[in-house]
Design an enzyme around this catalytic site. Structure first.
Site, PDB file in Angstrom:
ATOM      1  N   ARG A 211       3.708  -3.686  -6.479  1.00  0.00           N
ATOM      2  CA  ARG A 211       5.078  -3.945  -6.032  1.00  0.00           C
ATOM      3  C   ARG A 211       5.626  -5.150  -6.788  1.00  0.00           C
ATOM      4  O   ARG A 211       5.069  -6.247  -6.672  1.00  0.00           O
ATOM      5  CB  ARG A 211       5.091  -4.271  -4.536  1.00  0.00           C
ATOM      6  CG  ARG A 211       4.415  -3.216  -3.656  1.00  0.00           C
ATOM      7  CD  ARG A 211       5.397  -2.155  -3.242  1.00  0.00           C
ATOM      8  NE  ARG A 211       4.723  -1.054  -2.576  1.00  0.00           N
ATOM      9  CZ  ARG A 211       4.927  -0.704  -1.309  1.00  0.00           C
ATOM     10  NH1 ARG A 211       5.755  -1.399  -0.564  1.00  0.00           N
ATOM     11  NH2 ARG A 211       4.303   0.344  -0.800  1.00  0.00           N
ATOM     12  N   GLU A 213       7.719  -7.242  -6.221  1.00  0.00           N
ATOM     13  CA  GLU A 213       8.537  -8.024  -5.298  1.00  0.00           C
ATOM     14  C   GLU A 213       8.784  -9.400  -5.897  1.00  0.00           C
ATOM     15  O   GLU A 213       7.872 -10.035  -6.374  1.00  0.00           O
ATOM     16  CB  GLU A 213       7.836  -8.252  -3.957  1.00  0.00           C
ATOM     17  CG  GLU A 213       6.953  -7.135  -3.514  1.00  0.00           C
ATOM     18  CD  GLU A 213       7.264  -6.722  -2.087  1.00  0.00           C
ATOM     19  OE1 GLU A 213       8.302  -7.157  -1.572  1.00  0.00           O
ATOM     20  OE2 GLU A 213       6.474  -5.973  -1.527  1.00  0.00           O
ATOM     21  N   ARG A 219       2.457 -13.622   2.667  1.00  0.00           N
ATOM     22  CA  ARG A 219       2.008 -12.285   3.083  1.00  0.00           C
ATOM     23  C   ARG A 219       2.397 -11.172   2.110  1.00  0.00           C
ATOM     24  O   ARG A 219       2.281  -9.992   2.428  1.00  0.00           O
ATOM     25  CB  ARG A 219       2.505 -11.967   4.493  1.00  0.00           C
ATOM     26  CG  ARG A 219       3.995 -11.985   4.635  1.00  0.00           C
ATOM     27  CD  ARG A 219       4.364 -12.179   6.101  1.00  0.00           C
ATOM     28  NE  ARG A 219       5.800 -12.291   6.218  1.00  0.00           N
ATOM     29  CZ  ARG A 219       6.594 -11.312   6.611  1.00  0.00           C
ATOM     30  NH1 ARG A 219       6.101 -10.150   6.957  1.00  0.00           N
ATOM     31  NH2 ARG A 219       7.888 -11.487   6.686  1.00  0.00           N
ATOM     32  N   HIS A 220       2.856 -11.557   0.917  1.00  0.00           N
ATOM     33  CA  HIS A 220       3.176 -10.550  -0.099  1.00  0.00           C
ATOM     34  C   HIS A 220       2.315 -10.733  -1.345  1.00  0.00           C
ATOM     35  O   HIS A 220       2.108 -11.845  -1.796  1.00  0.00           O
ATOM     36  CB  HIS A 220       4.647 -10.651  -0.517  1.00  0.00           C
ATOM     37  CG  HIS A 220       5.587 -10.097   0.504  1.00  0.00           C
ATOM     38  ND1 HIS A 220       6.186 -10.889   1.447  1.00  0.00           N
ATOM     39  CD2 HIS A 220       6.010  -8.839   0.730  1.00  0.00           C
ATOM     40  CE1 HIS A 220       6.951 -10.127   2.219  1.00  0.00           C
ATOM     41  NE2 HIS A 220       6.866  -8.882   1.803  1.00  0.00           N
ATOM     42  N   GLU A 357       3.973  -7.010  10.024  1.00  0.00           N
ATOM     43  CA  GLU A 357       3.806  -5.554   9.905  1.00  0.00           C
ATOM     44  C   GLU A 357       2.533  -5.227   9.129  1.00  0.00           C
ATOM     45  O   GLU A 357       2.274  -5.815   8.091  1.00  0.00           O
ATOM     46  CB  GLU A 357       5.022  -5.002   9.152  1.00  0.00           C
ATOM     47  CG  GLU A 357       4.950  -3.512   8.884  1.00  0.00           C
ATOM     48  CD  GLU A 357       5.862  -3.094   7.736  1.00  0.00           C
ATOM     49  OE1 GLU A 357       7.051  -3.478   7.741  1.00  0.00           O
ATOM     50  OE2 GLU A 357       5.365  -2.392   6.836  1.00  0.00           O
ATOM     51  N   SER A 360       3.216   1.289   7.825  1.00  0.00           N
ATOM     52  CA  SER A 360       4.402   2.146   7.972  1.00  0.00           C
ATOM     53  C   SER A 360       3.931   3.583   7.919  1.00  0.00           C
ATOM     54  O   SER A 360       2.993   3.892   7.178  1.00  0.00           O
ATOM     55  CB  SER A 360       5.376   1.979   6.812  1.00  0.00           C
ATOM     56  OG  SER A 360       5.941   0.724   6.820  1.00  0.00           O
ATOM     57  N   ARG A 408      -3.471  -7.348   4.525  1.00  0.00           N
ATOM     58  CA  ARG A 408      -2.832  -7.821   5.771  1.00  0.00           C
ATOM     59  C   ARG A 408      -3.738  -7.583   6.975  1.00  0.00           C
ATOM     60  O   ARG A 408      -3.752  -8.367   7.915  1.00  0.00           O
ATOM     61  CB  ARG A 408      -1.488  -7.133   5.978  1.00  0.00           C
ATOM     62  CG  ARG A 408      -0.451  -7.650   5.014  1.00  0.00           C
ATOM     63  CD  ARG A 408       0.926  -7.247   5.466  1.00  0.00           C
ATOM     64  NE  ARG A 408       1.906  -7.692   4.492  1.00  0.00           N
ATOM     65  CZ  ARG A 408       3.199  -7.449   4.597  1.00  0.00           C
ATOM     66  NH1 ARG A 408       3.663  -6.766   5.635  1.00  0.00           N
ATOM     67  NH2 ARG A 408       4.041  -7.893   3.687  1.00  0.00           N
TER      68      ARG A 408
HETATM   69  P1  AMO Z   1       5.157   0.322   3.006  1.00  0.00           P
HETATM   70  O1  AMO Z   1       5.952   0.041   1.792  1.00  0.00           O
HETATM   71  O2  AMO Z   1       5.692  -0.186   4.311  1.00  0.00           O
HETATM   72  O3  AMO Z   1       4.963   1.890   3.216  1.00  0.00           O
HETATM   73  O4  AMO Z   1       3.688  -0.219   2.807  1.00  0.00           O
HETATM   74  C1  AMO Z   1       2.683   0.028   3.766  1.00  0.00           C
HETATM   75  C2  AMO Z   1       1.936  -1.240   4.095  1.00  0.00           C
HETATM   76  O5  AMO Z   1       1.368  -1.797   2.912  1.00  0.00           O
HETATM   77  C3  AMO Z   1       1.360  -3.201   2.989  1.00  0.00           C
HETATM   78  N1  AMO Z   1       2.155  -3.767   1.867  1.00  0.00           N
HETATM   79  C4  AMO Z   1       1.902  -4.936   1.280  1.00  0.00           C
HETATM   80  N2  AMO Z   1       0.958  -5.856   1.465  1.00  0.00           N
HETATM   81  C5  AMO Z   1       0.975  -6.957   0.696  1.00  0.00           C
HETATM   82  N3  AMO Z   1       1.883  -7.193  -0.254  1.00  0.00           N
HETATM   83  C6  AMO Z   1       2.860  -6.296  -0.499  1.00  0.00           C
HETATM   84  N4  AMO Z   1       3.771  -6.531  -1.460  1.00  0.00           N
HETATM   85  C7  AMO Z   1       2.910  -5.109   0.290  1.00  0.00           C
HETATM   86  N5  AMO Z   1       3.713  -4.029   0.327  1.00  0.00           N
HETATM   87  C8  AMO Z   1       3.240  -3.239   1.290  1.00  0.00           C
HETATM   88  C9  AMO Z   1       1.992  -3.579   4.322  1.00  0.00           C
HETATM   89  C10 AMO Z   1       2.799  -2.357   4.653  1.00  0.00           C
HETATM   90  O6  AMO Z   1       2.997  -2.210   6.046  1.00  0.00           O
HETATM   91  N6  AMO Z   1       4.400   5.087   1.584  1.00  0.00           N
HETATM   92  C11 AMO Z   1       4.566   4.210   2.746  1.00  0.00           C
HETATM   93  C12 AMO Z   1       3.475   4.427   3.774  1.00  0.00           C
HETATM   94  C13 AMO Z   1       3.526   5.765   4.463  1.00  0.00           C
HETATM   95  O7  AMO Z   1       4.611   6.112   4.985  1.00  0.00           O
HETATM   96  O8  AMO Z   1       2.499   6.449   4.502  1.00  0.00           O
HETATM   97  C14 AMO Z   1       4.568   2.769   2.238  1.00  0.00           C
HETATM   98  O9  AMO Z   1       4.160   2.453   1.160  1.00  0.00           O
HETATM   99  O10 AMO Z   1       0.946  -3.791   5.261  1.00  0.00           O
END
Ligand code: AMO
Length: 434
Positions: A211, A213, A219-220, A357, A360, A408
């Site tokens: 990602r 981001e 937490r990212h 969170e 998802s 997480r």
């Molecule tokens: P989402 O984008 O919410 O959903 O990601 C799912 C979970 O992955 C973790 N996560 C991260 N952890 C750390 N750093 C990040 N940058 C990061 N991005 C995401 C979080 C988050 O809740 N395809 C959907 C899932 C699905 O519907 O099956 C998805 O990617 O804990």
């Protein structure tokens, strides 16, 4: 190394070869102790200056801290030694000498800042505390795999180099793939969905997600580990049941098999396996409860994303893991199915730890026409996803699943301040190496 004995396995009466790192040298004058550390713990090696061979004693005394050594000798009972035994050496060899100036102190007596620790992860992971996190991480992944297998899910591995993104275009890392633009995958979303229409039906994957981001927060990560699940003939409630069971299985395994690591982290007494069912709040209930806490300056209204402060206030209010269900369709991705008879209400859910969170998920749109509409509504070109949408024309069952952030999960389980503590070599805005 032939016939090597781990520090923890050295029994009085045995003749052993131990090997590890010089943790400490305690020189008391006539007698000195060399403390050797290996992956199982520490063992004391006795050096009696007047009684033992001079060269042997000198080799031991001159070894710099963190040098790798091999010690041959006899194990004797010694109640005053840290582990109740000591080695009386017949031979000591310095296999790899360490420089006397170390970038950080692996004994942990002198603390180091996180960036220094991450720059020198090898030395950092000689500390019990740092090592414990990764022993626990390994146990969590083992337990999660076992739990998935108990649900008859098949482990899959999907491509990390892809032609298109799925979780929002701004968060993509572009790369060059033989002269063409490609991306690092943000999620196995589309591939795992394609598999529920295959003969596999129910799948899971544990793998990296990327990602791009911009935000640098505790937490990212820019490269994270996603624990993904997807099953044919599941609705969102059945997917939530599996999600809850998998998270509980991870906690139970750590509680049962990682007592020493929890001790090392100083959380053995307060560690709790979540008990009872995770409460399931609707999005509407969630915003009402957040509004009632008074934590936000402005009241949330239907359609708003939950701001971080709102999540925190709600997490404190609920005080345990919980789900938020029935989100507005407009703030969930195109692949999430709406409730039958209400296009504004999605089957999407999030699973929350009081701090943040974790998951998802949702039931997916399996009807081809609706799927294409969803792409268009989200401003995505369905043609770019034809490899995916096409399969929905050849018998795609209703299905549901979720993605759980591995780091997480570890971070919240072990109450770590920063998600980077749960990654060996984190990738973030500042960090591309090591
Ligand atoms: P989402 O984008 O919410 O959903 O990601 C799912 C979970 O992955 C973790 N996560 C991260 N952890 C750390 N750093 C990040 N940058 C990061 N991005 C995401 C979080 C988050 O809740 N395809 C959907 C899932 C699905 O519907 O099956 C998805 O990617 O804990």
């Amino acid at each position: 190394m032939e016939n090597r004995t781990y520090a923890a396995d050295a029994e009085p009466g045995a003749t052993v070869t131990v090997a590890g790192w010089v943790h400490e040298i305690r020189d008391l004058g006539g007698i000195a102790f060399l403390i050797v550390r290996d992956t199982t713990g520490r063992i004391q090696v006795k050096l009696e200056k007047d009684e033992m061979d001079d060269e042997l004693v000198e080799t031991g005394l001159d070894a710099s801290r963190e040098s790798v050594v091999r010690v041959d000798g006899a194990v004797e009972e010694e109640p005053r030694a840290p582990t109740g035994v000591e080695v009386v050496p017949t031979d000591i060899e310095v296999i790899a000498a360490a420089e006397t100036q170390l970038p950080l102190d692996p004994s942990g007596k002198v603390g180091a800042e996180l960036p220094t620790r991450l720059d020198n992860r090898t030395l950092d992971l000689r500390r019990d505390e740092a090592k414990a996190v990764f022993e626990i991480r390994a146990e969590v992944l083992r337990a999660v795999r076992e739990a998935f297998r108990s649900f008859a899910a098949t482990e899959i591995n999907t491509p990390k180099i892809v032609a298109t993104g799925t979780e929002g275009g701004t968060e993509l890392f572009p790369i060059t793939y033989f002269g063409e633009e490609a991306f690092m995958n943000q999620s196995p979303q589309l591939f795992k969905q394609l598999m529920v229409g295959s003969g596999l039906e129910r799948v899971f994957e544990i793998g990296p997600i990327f990602r791009a981001e911009e935000h640098n927060t505790p937490r990212h990560l820019n490269e994270a580990t996603s624990i993904d699940f997807e099953s044919a003939f599941f609705d969102h409630t059945e997917a939530m049941d599996v999600c809850e069971a998998v998270v509980k299985a991870a906690y139970e395994a750590v509680d049962e098999n990682c007592r020493a690591e929890l001790e090392a982290l100083g959380i053995a007494d307060e560690f709790e396996v979540p008990s009872g069912e995770f409460p399931r709040l609707t999005y509407e209930e969630a915003i009402e409860r957040i509004n009632a806490t008074g934590a936000l300056d402005e009241q949330l209204v239907w359609g708003d994303d939950l701001p971080t402060e709102g999540e925190h206030a709600l997490g404190e209010d609920v005080g345990e893991h919980y789900f938020i269900t029935d989100w507005p369709s407009e703030i969930k991705p195109f692949y999430i199915k709406d409730h039958d008879g209400d296009e504004t209400l999605s089957t999407g859910f999030d699973m929350m730890h009081p701090r943040m969170e974790l998951v998802s998920g949702g039931q997916r749109e399996h009807r081809h026409d609706r799927l294409i509409e969803g792409f268009e509504q989200q401003g995505l070109d369905p043609d770019a996803f034809e490899y995916y949408t096409k399969m929905f024309k050849y018998g795609m069952p209703p299905h549901a699943g979720w993605g759980l952030g591995g780091e997480r999960l570890i971070m919240t389980m072990l109450d770590l301040d920063n998600i980077r503590e749960a990654v060996l070599f984190p990738r973030d805005r500042q960090r591309l190496s090591p």
